[in-house]
Design a protein around this motif. Structure first.
Motif, PDB file in Angstrom:
ATOM      1  N   PHE A 111      -6.564  38.074  -8.530  1.00 38.86           N
ATOM      2  CA  PHE A 111      -6.189  36.668  -8.443  1.00 38.86           C
ATOM      3  C   PHE A 111      -5.668  36.178  -9.782  1.00 38.86           C
ATOM      4  CE2 PHE A 111      -8.812  37.041  -4.742  1.00 38.86           C
ATOM      5  CZ  PHE A 111      -8.257  36.163  -3.841  1.00 38.86           C
TER       6      PHE A 111
ATOM      7  N   SER B  53      -5.017  30.061  -9.944  1.00 40.80           N
ATOM      8  CA  SER B  53      -5.608  29.650  -8.665  1.00 40.80           C
ATOM      9  C   SER B  53      -6.577  28.518  -8.926  1.00 40.80           C
ATOM     10  CB  SER B  53      -6.343  30.828  -8.014  1.00 40.80           C
ATOM     11  OG  SER B  53      -5.456  31.863  -7.696  1.00 40.80           O
TER      12      SER B  53
ATOM     13  N   ASP C 106      -4.610  29.609  -3.737  1.00 41.04           N
ATOM     14  CA  ASP C 106      -4.886  30.964  -4.190  1.00 41.04           C
ATOM     15  C   ASP C 106      -3.568  31.673  -4.451  1.00 41.04           C
ATOM     16  OD1 ASP C 106      -7.652  30.907  -4.193  1.00 41.04           O
ATOM     17  OD2 ASP C 106      -7.819  31.599  -2.126  1.00 41.04           O
TER      18      ASP C 106
ATOM     19  N   TYR D 143      -2.233  35.465  -5.781  1.00 43.88           N
ATOM     20  CA  TYR D 143      -2.708  36.807  -6.062  1.00 43.88           C
ATOM     21  C   TYR D 143      -1.559  37.808  -6.021  1.00 43.88           C
ATOM     22  CZ  TYR D 143      -3.154  36.311  -0.986  1.00 43.88           C
ATOM     23  OH  TYR D 143      -2.921  36.035   0.341  1.00 43.88           O
TER      24      TYR D 143
END
Length: 89
Positions: free
Chosen positions: A13, A17, A30, A32
């Motif tokens: 991640f 985030s 989020d 990633y």
């Protein structure tokens, strides 16, 4: 798992985030890695519904910019629990 199976890679991640509140509605942003040098963007709304962008981004900051743009420009009904909305773009 047998010895010839490769374990799934660990998801990394971005430190960008975060949880964001827009017009009193909190969502989780989020960001990633996509395992191909890009970054994926997912926004999770108040009902725990995941909204994932189809395309990856070159940088994690570009993904965050897109999330913040969508949160500013989409109607608040989209992000409100119970809206039944599907995707921001």
């Amino acid at each position: 798992m047998s010895t010839d199976e490769t374990p799934d890679p660990e998801i990394r991640f971005s430190p960008l985030s975060r949880t964001v509140a827009v017009n009193g509605v909190a969502v989780r942003v989020d960001i990633y890695e996509d395992f191909n040098g890009g970054w994926l963007l997912e926004v999770i709304d108040g009902e725990n519904t995941s909204h994932v962008w189809d395309d990856s981004f070159e940088t994690d900051s570009a993904a965050l910019d897109e999330a913040l743009r969508a949160l500013r420009e989409e109607s608040v009904e989209f992000w409100t629990p119970g809206s039944g909305a599907d995707r921001p773009n």
